[in-house]
Design an enzyme around this catalytic site. Structure first.
Site, PDB file in Angstrom:
ATOM      1  N   GLY A  51      53.344  76.786  -3.494  1.00 45.59           N
ATOM      2  CA  GLY A  51      53.623  77.890  -4.412  1.00 45.59           C
ATOM      3  C   GLY A  51      54.075  77.480  -5.789  1.00 45.59           C
ATOM      4  N   GLY A 175      49.132  76.091  -0.888  1.00 45.74           N
ATOM      5  CA  GLY A 175      49.800  76.211   0.392  1.00 45.74           C
ATOM      6  C   GLY A 175      49.659  77.571   1.045  1.00 45.74           C
ATOM      7  CG  ASN A 241      39.973  78.231 -14.756  1.00 47.82           C
ATOM      8  OD1 ASN A 241      40.180  79.404 -14.488  1.00 47.82           O
ATOM      9  ND2 ASN A 241      40.816  77.502 -15.484  1.00 47.82           N
ATOM     10  CB  ALA A 242      39.522  81.914 -10.544  1.00 46.34           C
ATOM     11  CB  SER A 264      50.186  79.373  -8.046  1.00 43.59           C
ATOM     12  OG  SER A 264      50.140  78.857  -6.740  1.00 43.59           O
ATOM     13  CG  HIS A 266      53.998  82.826  -8.234  1.00 44.63           C
ATOM     14  ND1 HIS A 266      52.968  82.198  -7.554  1.00 44.63           N
ATOM     15  CD2 HIS A 266      55.016  81.929  -8.283  1.00 44.63           C
ATOM     16  CE1 HIS A 266      53.357  80.989  -7.204  1.00 44.63           C
ATOM     17  NE2 HIS A 266      54.590  80.793  -7.631  1.00 44.63           N
ATOM     18  CG  LEU A 273      43.362  74.767 -15.372  1.00 44.28           C
ATOM     19  CD1 LEU A 273      44.193  73.716 -16.100  1.00 44.28           C
ATOM     20  CD2 LEU A 273      42.230  74.101 -14.587  1.00 44.28           C
ATOM     21  CE1 TYR A 321      45.777  89.043   2.082  1.00 51.87           C
ATOM     22  CE2 TYR A 321      47.671  87.615   1.742  1.00 51.87           C
ATOM     23  CZ  TYR A 321      46.852  88.330   2.585  1.00 51.87           C
ATOM     24  OH  TYR A 321      47.119  88.349   3.943  1.00 51.87           O
ATOM     25  CB  CYS A 409      52.503  84.855  17.398  1.00 57.04           C
ATOM     26  SG  CYS A 409      52.155  86.049  18.671  1.00 57.04           S
TER      27      CYS A 409
END
Length: 554
Positions: A51, A175, A241-242, A264, A266, A273, A321, A409
């Site tokens: 994160g 992560g 790169n998105a 990330s 946040h 990036l 998300y 679970c």
């Protein structure tokens, strides 16, 4: 203050022999070390677990002092950890937590990345994310079932419950985001995940969360097309790169069946990036000029979100998300950034209303067979839940353990304490080779206030009320959890969340059984309470069914 040490390789001890004075402190020590295992942590040499800059300890000196203190801690003492630094040991009692942790908490007016980063540079604070600084991260598996449940529900709502021959477009393989490819495949969909860091792609390949990778868009799309045609889902990591690739894919006429994002976002300095930047420039500028990095990153996030909105307008089911990318885009002038929903109100909240959330456990023995035995025990105790059984079967087949063997679970109020008591009995009878640690993500029904994620669009408008995680932490402390944590800023960044965690150890003793019974009932019950107070019928019905005493609510 030493933040980087490439000479250390941290792995937890395994087996029945202790180096601490009790299993309660031994468990805390092993789980701290497990967070920094090279197959678990994103950058273990920097104490970064996941994160962005979510750390297990403030610096290496603090880590060493925590280890030293845990090894000498008595059964009636409690260690206090302030933002990753051990600051005090106090006499309490045997049923009190052995460790109490507070990470990255700031007075609200000062709760910004700018102020936090200043404190961080001075060595006065540490970003704990959620399970990084609370020592209960279990690798990408920790989020994979929640991601799987979300994708399954998306398939149910949008495609009649069948994702075969369909595919998900997303970004971020860190992560948390690293769980997406495997979760999508388990849900029946192919997955194309964009990631800018080769090391993250390599880790997901190594740990079995990603099937293949490429840096060529055409090759990635061809693989996805073949997979969908054959209705044999695969996951593909695309290096890039998105913020650059999502607009390009939209212009090409590419239309996925599902769209989300787990970059990330946040953390605009350390987590995203900027478009057009090399990794080398990004790494250098984070130290030299953080405000410039943040400005460039947020502009790129705006482009990223605009592309997501374009896909949504074209009919692609699109969901946030929980990385706060919509907020970042809104601050950059994308006024309709929140037109696509967050995943909790869209797909997960009915589970939270029943106290169902990410229950997890780890085998301190280090033996995968202990997890296989506990999986079987879950099936035995919850025989009438085929969806849960299917999850456990898939997890056993498809999930590779990272560090100590562990399982995630999703179960809720009325089941968690039964499972905990059963695990404790298995330890007592010698059926397991060492004690079991039970914890959860801070992303749970009663342990978080996060208006852009877990508590987005609450029925009564109480999205930002953070009394609930504080009460959760206080109750878990009073109930006898082995360690309890209270954090700020996890998931969505500084100023946007407060949340609490707990861990309880099943060491096979009668005293542990009493603590387990209290903690694993009370903890999910606070989630039912919180949602009942907000007026959710499912939560109100659950509270009545379970006989909860909620005087101001029922």
């Amino acid at each position: 203050m030493t933040r980087r040490d490439t000479t250390r390789v941290i792995r937890p001890a395994t087996g029945p022999e202790r180096t601490c004075k009790s299993w309660l402190t031994e468990a805390a020590l092993r789980m701290l070390m497990n967070n920094l295992h090279p197959d678990v942590a994103e950058r273990p040499e920097e104490l970064v677990v996941y994160g962005g800059i979510g750390r297990a300890a403030r610096d290496w000196e603090s880590y060493d002092k925590i280890v030293e203190t845990l090894r000498r801690l008595e059964d009636d003492e409690t260690l206090l950890v302030q933002s990753g630094k051990p600051v005090g040991v106090f006499r309490t009692h045997a049923d009190a937590p052995r460790v109490l942790i507070a990470n990255s908490n700031l007075v609200p007016r000062w709760a910004s990345w700018e102020h936090f980063n200043e404190l961080d540079r001075k060595g006065l604070a540490m970003y704990g994310q959620m399970t990084a600084g609370s020592w209960i991260y279990i690798g990408a598996q920790g989020i994979v079932q929640g991601t799987y449940e979300t994708f399954v529900e998306m398939g149910r709502q949008h495609y009649g419950g069948d994702l075969s021959g369909r595919w998900l477009l997303t970004a971020g393989l860190g992560g948390m985001g690293g769980a997406q490819p495997l979760a999508a495949v388990m849900a029946g969909a192919a997955c194309l995940a964009i990631e800018c860091q080769p090391s993250s792609i390599e880790m997901r390949l190594r740990t079995g969360y990603l099937d293949r990778s490429t840096d060529k868009v055409e090759e990635a799309l061809a693989w996805i097309e073949e997979s969908c045609a054959a209705k044999t889902p695969i996951s593909v990591g695309l290096l890039g790169n998105a913020a650059e690739l999502l607009p390009e894919l939209f212009k090409r006429g590419v239309r996925p069946d599902l769209l989300t994002d787990q970059t990330s976002a946040h953390d605009p300095v350390n987590g995203y990036l900027p478009a057009g930047w090399s990794l080398e420039r990004w790494h250098a500028m984070r130290d030299q000029d953080p405000p410039q990095v943040a400005e460039a990153a947020k502009a790129s996030m705006a482009a990223h979100v605009k592309a997501m909105l374009d896909f949504q307008a074209a009919g692609v089911p699109t969901v946030d998300y929980g990385n706060n990318i919509r907020q970042m885009a809104l601050e950059e002038g994308v006024t309709n950034a929140f037109d696509f929903p967050g995943f909790v109100p869209a797909y997960i909240r009915p589970l939270f209303c029943r106290g169902v959330g990410p229950f997890r456990w780890a085998a301190l023995s280090g033996d995968p067979e202990d997890i296989a035995k506990t999986d079987a025990k879950v099936k035995e105790l919850i025989p009438d839940n085929p969806h849960l059984h299917n999850w456990l079967d898939m997890a056993g087949q498809k999930i590779r353990f990272q560090g100590l063997p562990a399982r995630i679970c999703w179960v809720g109020l009325g089941d968690r304490h039964r499972l905990g008591l059963a695990f404790n009995e298995m330890v007592a009878k010698g059926e397991l080779k060492a004690p079991i640690v039970i914890g959860r993500d801070h992303l749970d029904s009663g342990s978080v206030a996060s208006p852009n994620r877990e508590t987005e669009a609450m029925r009564d408008g109480s999205d930002a009320v953070s009394d609930w995680p504080l009460l959760n932490a206080l109750l878990n402390t009073a109930s006898g959890a082995t360690w309890v944590s209270l954090h700020h800023g996890g998931g969505v960044g500084m100023g946007f969340s407060q949340h609490a965690g707990m861990v309880i150890v099943c060491d096979g003793t009668e005293a542990a059984a009493k603590r387990v019974a209290r903690v694993l009932w009370n903890d999910p019950a606070t989630g039912v309470m919180r949602h009942a107070d907000a007026g959710y019928d499912i939560a109100l019905a659950c509270a009545r069914e379970k006989g909860l005493d909620l005087p101001g609510i029922l």
